[in-house]
Design a protein around this motif. Structure first.
Motif, PDB file in Angstrom:
ATOM      1  N   MET A 174      10.767  12.448   7.852  1.00 55.31           N
ATOM      2  CA  MET A 174      11.734  11.411   8.138  1.00 55.31           C
ATOM      3  C   MET A 174      11.726  11.182   9.648  1.00 55.31           C
ATOM      4  SD  MET A 174      15.822  11.331   7.324  1.00 55.31           S
ATOM      5  CE  MET A 174      15.572  11.790   5.660  1.00 55.31           C
ATOM      6  N   ASP A 175      11.725   9.932  10.034  1.00 54.63           N
ATOM      7  CA  ASP A 175      11.697   9.627  11.463  1.00 54.63           C
ATOM      8  C   ASP A 175      13.108   9.685  12.063  1.00 54.63           C
ATOM      9  OD1 ASP A 175      12.630   7.324  10.246  1.00 54.63           O
ATOM     10  OD2 ASP A 175      11.611   5.973  11.621  1.00 54.63           O
ATOM     11  N   THR A 206      15.726   6.790  11.080  1.00 60.05           N
ATOM     12  CA  THR A 206      16.234   6.943   9.715  1.00 60.05           C
ATOM     13  C   THR A 206      17.272   8.060   9.653  1.00 60.05           C
ATOM     14  OG1 THR A 206      14.107   6.206   8.849  1.00 60.05           O
ATOM     15  CG2 THR A 206      15.565   7.331   7.316  1.00 60.05           C
ATOM     16  N   ALA A 207      16.987   9.168  10.304  1.00 62.39           N
ATOM     17  CA  ALA A 207      17.935  10.286  10.321  1.00 62.39           C
ATOM     18  C   ALA A 207      19.246   9.885  10.998  1.00 62.39           C
ATOM     19  CB  ALA A 207      17.310  11.482  11.036  1.00 62.39           C
ATOM     20  N   CYS A 221      22.720   3.112   2.316  1.00 61.68           N
ATOM     21  CA  CYS A 221      22.140   4.445   2.242  1.00 61.68           C
ATOM     22  C   CYS A 221      20.983   4.473   1.240  1.00 61.68           C
ATOM     23  CB  CYS A 221      23.214   5.452   1.849  1.00 61.68           C
ATOM     24  SG  CYS A 221      22.640   7.149   1.785  1.00 61.68           S
ATOM     25  N   ILE A 236      17.980   2.638   2.718  1.00 61.20           N
ATOM     26  CA  ILE A 236      17.275   3.451   3.719  1.00 61.20           C
ATOM     27  C   ILE A 236      16.474   4.550   3.030  1.00 61.20           C
ATOM     28  CG2 ILE A 236      17.594   5.064   5.637  1.00 61.20           C
ATOM     29  CD1 ILE A 236      20.071   3.362   6.405  1.00 61.20           C
ATOM     30  N   LEU A 237      17.074   5.211   2.053  1.00 64.21           N
ATOM     31  CA  LEU A 237      16.373   6.273   1.336  1.00 64.21           C
ATOM     32  C   LEU A 237      15.199   5.733   0.518  1.00 64.21           C
ATOM     33  CD1 LEU A 237      19.300   8.533   0.143  1.00 64.21           C
ATOM     34  CD2 LEU A 237      17.561   9.069   1.841  1.00 64.21           C
ATOM     35  N   LYS A 265      13.091   3.651   1.499  1.00 66.15           N
ATOM     36  CA  LYS A 265      11.933   3.578   2.394  1.00 66.15           C
ATOM     37  C   LYS A 265      11.282   4.945   2.568  1.00 66.15           C
ATOM     38  CE  LYS A 265      14.018  -0.215   4.932  1.00 66.15           C
ATOM     39  NZ  LYS A 265      14.670  -0.602   6.187  1.00 66.15           N
ATOM     40  N   VAL A 266      12.082   5.999   2.430  1.00 69.52           N
ATOM     41  CA  VAL A 266      11.578   7.357   2.620  1.00 69.52           C
ATOM     42  C   VAL A 266      10.817   7.837   1.389  1.00 69.52           C
ATOM     43  CG1 VAL A 266      12.262   9.755   3.009  1.00 69.52           C
ATOM     44  CG2 VAL A 266      13.401   7.923   4.239  1.00 69.52           C
ATOM     45  N   GLY A 267      11.380   7.618   0.224  1.00 65.55           N
ATOM     46  CA  GLY A 267      10.753   8.060  -1.017  1.00 65.55           C
ATOM     47  C   GLY A 267      11.222   7.224  -2.179  1.00 65.55           C
TER      48      GLY A 267
END
Length: 107
Positions: A1-2, A5-6, A81, A84-85, A87-89
């Motif tokens: 995670m970049d 994003t965090a 939320c 955003i999540l 984009k992560v997985g």
């Protein structure tokens, strides 16, 4: 995670935990210390972010991003939320591991 994003997920979570905080609340250094003292930033951020980023940079990023999310209603925060999540997985698709055969050695 970049890092970005965090920070965004952290701001959304701080907003959820501390419902009384408005957008201007994070402008003051003392108000940023409230989440640190009561809960601790280690509960909101991954350890690698806390260890690699300078505290001053981290505080500025939290203050800047918190203003973006402060006007959101609760349901908007939840959707943001999830966005955003996403984009992560991928959490909206099921994945199954399978094999097409078994390798057997014959002697």
């Amino acid at each position: 995670m970049d890092f970005d994003t965090a920070i965004q997920l952290t701001c959304i979570e701080i907003k959820r935990v501390f419902k009384r905080m408005n957008g201007c609340a994070m402008d003051k250094k003392s108000n940023l210390e409230q989440p640190e003292k009561e809960v601790g930033l280690h509960e909101f951020l991954p350890a690698y972010v806390i260890n690699t980023i300078k505290q001053k940079t981290l505080r500025k990023a939290l203050q800047g991003n918190f203003k973006k999310f402060s006007a959101f209603f609760d349901y908007e925060s939840h959707f943001k939320c999830l966005e955003i999540l996403g984009k992560v997985g991928k959490f909206d698709i099921e994945n199954f591991r399978c094999a097409l055969g078994v390798s057997v050695k014959c002697y």
